[in-house]
Design a protein around this motif. Structure first.
Motif, PDB file in Angstrom:
ATOM      1  N   LEU A  39       0.828  -1.207   0.000  1.00  0.00           N
ATOM      2  CA  LEU A  39       0.000   0.000   0.000  1.00  0.00           C
ATOM      3  C   LEU A  39       0.863   1.258   0.000  1.00  0.00           C
ATOM      4  CD1 LEU A  39      -2.754  -1.167   2.501  1.00  0.00           C
ATOM      5  CD2 LEU A  39      -3.009  -0.838   0.033  1.00  0.00           C
ATOM      6  N   ASP A  40       1.947   1.242   0.772  1.00  0.00           N
ATOM      7  CA  ASP A  40       2.853   2.397   0.793  1.00  0.00           C
ATOM      8  C   ASP A  40       3.461   2.628  -0.592  1.00  0.00           C
ATOM      9  OD1 ASP A  40       2.359   2.787   3.475  1.00  0.00           O
ATOM     10  OD2 ASP A  40       4.178   1.739   4.146  1.00  0.00           O
ATOM     11  N   ARG A  43       0.981   4.066  -3.130  1.00  0.00           N
ATOM     12  CA  ARG A  43       0.749   5.506  -2.946  1.00  0.00           C
ATOM     13  C   ARG A  43       1.931   6.321  -3.466  1.00  0.00           C
ATOM     14  NH1 ARG A  43      -1.631   3.618   2.039  1.00  0.00           N
ATOM     15  NH2 ARG A  43      -3.866   4.115   2.105  1.00  0.00           N
ATOM     16  N   GLU A  44       3.141   5.827  -3.241  1.00  0.00           N
ATOM     17  CA  GLU A  44       4.339   6.570  -3.647  1.00  0.00           C
ATOM     18  C   GLU A  44       4.547   6.547  -5.163  1.00  0.00           C
ATOM     19  OE1 GLU A  44       7.538   4.738  -1.556  1.00  0.00           O
ATOM     20  OE2 GLU A  44       6.771   5.298   0.438  1.00  0.00           O
ATOM     21  N   GLU A  46       2.364   5.216  -7.710  1.00  0.00           N
ATOM     22  CA  GLU A  46       1.204   5.249  -8.607  1.00  0.00           C
ATOM     23  C   GLU A  46       1.416   4.308  -9.803  1.00  0.00           C
ATOM     24  OE1 GLU A  46       0.415   9.295  -9.648  1.00  0.00           O
ATOM     25  OE2 GLU A  46      -0.195   9.842  -7.616  1.00  0.00           O
ATOM     26  N   ARG A  67      -8.213  -2.081  -0.078  1.00  0.00           N
ATOM     27  CA  ARG A  67      -7.733  -0.753   0.317  1.00  0.00           C
ATOM     28  C   ARG A  67      -7.151   0.003  -0.878  1.00  0.00           C
ATOM     29  NH1 ARG A  67      -5.013  -1.436   6.369  1.00  0.00           N
ATOM     30  NH2 ARG A  67      -6.579  -2.902   7.186  1.00  0.00           N
ATOM     31  N   LEU A  68      -6.486  -0.722  -1.764  1.00  0.00           N
ATOM     32  CA  LEU A  68      -5.907  -0.103  -2.956  1.00  0.00           C
ATOM     33  C   LEU A  68      -6.986   0.576  -3.789  1.00  0.00           C
ATOM     34  CD1 LEU A  68      -3.310   0.158  -4.737  1.00  0.00           C
ATOM     35  CD2 LEU A  68      -3.982  -2.008  -5.797  1.00  0.00           C
ATOM     36  N   PHE A  71      -7.994   4.337  -3.432  1.00  0.00           N
ATOM     37  CA  PHE A  71      -7.214   5.486  -3.907  1.00  0.00           C
ATOM     38  C   PHE A  71      -6.570   5.270  -5.274  1.00  0.00           C
ATOM     39  CE2 PHE A  71      -4.217   2.944  -1.369  1.00  0.00           C
ATOM     40  CZ  PHE A  71      -3.103   2.875  -2.189  1.00  0.00           C
ATOM     41  N   SER A  72      -6.769   4.116  -5.903  1.00  0.00           N
ATOM     42  CA  SER A  72      -6.113   3.856  -7.184  1.00  0.00           C
ATOM     43  C   SER A  72      -7.026   3.056  -8.107  1.00  0.00           C
ATOM     44  CB  SER A  72      -4.815   3.072  -6.964  1.00  0.00           C
ATOM     45  OG  SER A  72      -4.241   2.690  -8.199  1.00  0.00           O
TER      46      SER A  72
END
Length: 230
Positions: A39-40, A43-44, A46, A67-68, A71-72
């Motif tokens: 997940l980190d 986010r970093e 993309e 969870r991904l 935001f993606s």
């Protein structure tokens, strides 16, 4: 071919082999080995595609994928060492686009990544093209938005692309092979019944009972179509 790929697998040797094949084809690859790190990294970096193992320490692949998706909208290929169909469908149910069962050929994985990245990231309609309406369902291809009774319906990229293809040819029965070609691309290899899984998710999100469908209808021996009952 270029693109960013995140490989997530706690089998480090396998992750490195997969990464080497992808890098050989020109992809930028990052490997991580547990759920929180995945997940980190997502986010970093993309990434365009995440290759995600089902069984991971920290958070399993299903929870990472869930969870991904908050935001993606990257493509997700789920890897599983289990052969039970339930595992595959669970992964797809939280937003994975495809799956591979271990052991698999790294070349097949690279081929699937390539096929995904050949798909247009955005299907553009003419700016003046109105949303497509099917009773209470509205499909706005230009904005990539779907509304049911005026409320937005969150879809994955693959689910939206399937709906866009079906709605563009209302009342025309499309085979699984035609849908695979239109959405996954001609270079895709795998089980055509993957279409059925994504259609099932679409129906649930659209509150569309397959026994009494309002929007997506099964055409026996052919595939699917959108539109009123014949």
């Amino acid at each position: 071919m270029s693109g960013r790929v995140l490989v997530v697998d706690d089998e480090r040797s396998l992750a490195k082999v997969v990464a080497s094949y992808l890098e050989r084809d020109g992809y930028q690859v990052r490997c991580v080995f547990d759920g929180p790190a995945a997940l980190d990294a997502a986010r970093e970096d993309e990434p365009d595609v995440v290759v995600l193992d089902l069984m991971l320490p920290g958070l399993d692949g299903v929870e990472v994928c869930r969870r991904l998706r908050s935001f993606s909208d990257c493509y997700v290929i789920m890897l599983t060492a289990r052969t039970e169909e339930a595992d595959k469908l669970t992964g797809l149910g939280v937003g994975a686009d495809d799956y591979l069962t271990k052991p698999f050929s790294p070349r097949e994985l690279v081929a699937r990544v390539a096929a995904m990245l050949r798909r247009p990231r955005e299907r553009r309609a003419r700016p003046e093209a109105p949303p497509r309406r099917f009773g209470p369902l509205e499909v706005d291809v230009a904005a990539r938005e779907v509304r049911l009774d005026g409320a937005p319906v969150p879809l994955t990229r693959t689910e939206f692309d399937l709906l866009a293809v079906l709605s563009a040819r209302a009342n025309v029965a499309l085979s699984r092979a035609q849908l695979i070609s239109a959405v996954w691309g001609d270079g895709w290899v795998g089980d055509e019944h993957l279409v059925d899984v994504h259609i099932g998710h679409l129906r649930r999100k659209l509150d569309d009972d397959p026994a009494r469908p309002r929007f997506i209808r099964t055409v026996r021996g052919v595939g699917y179509r959108m539109g009123p009952q014949s």
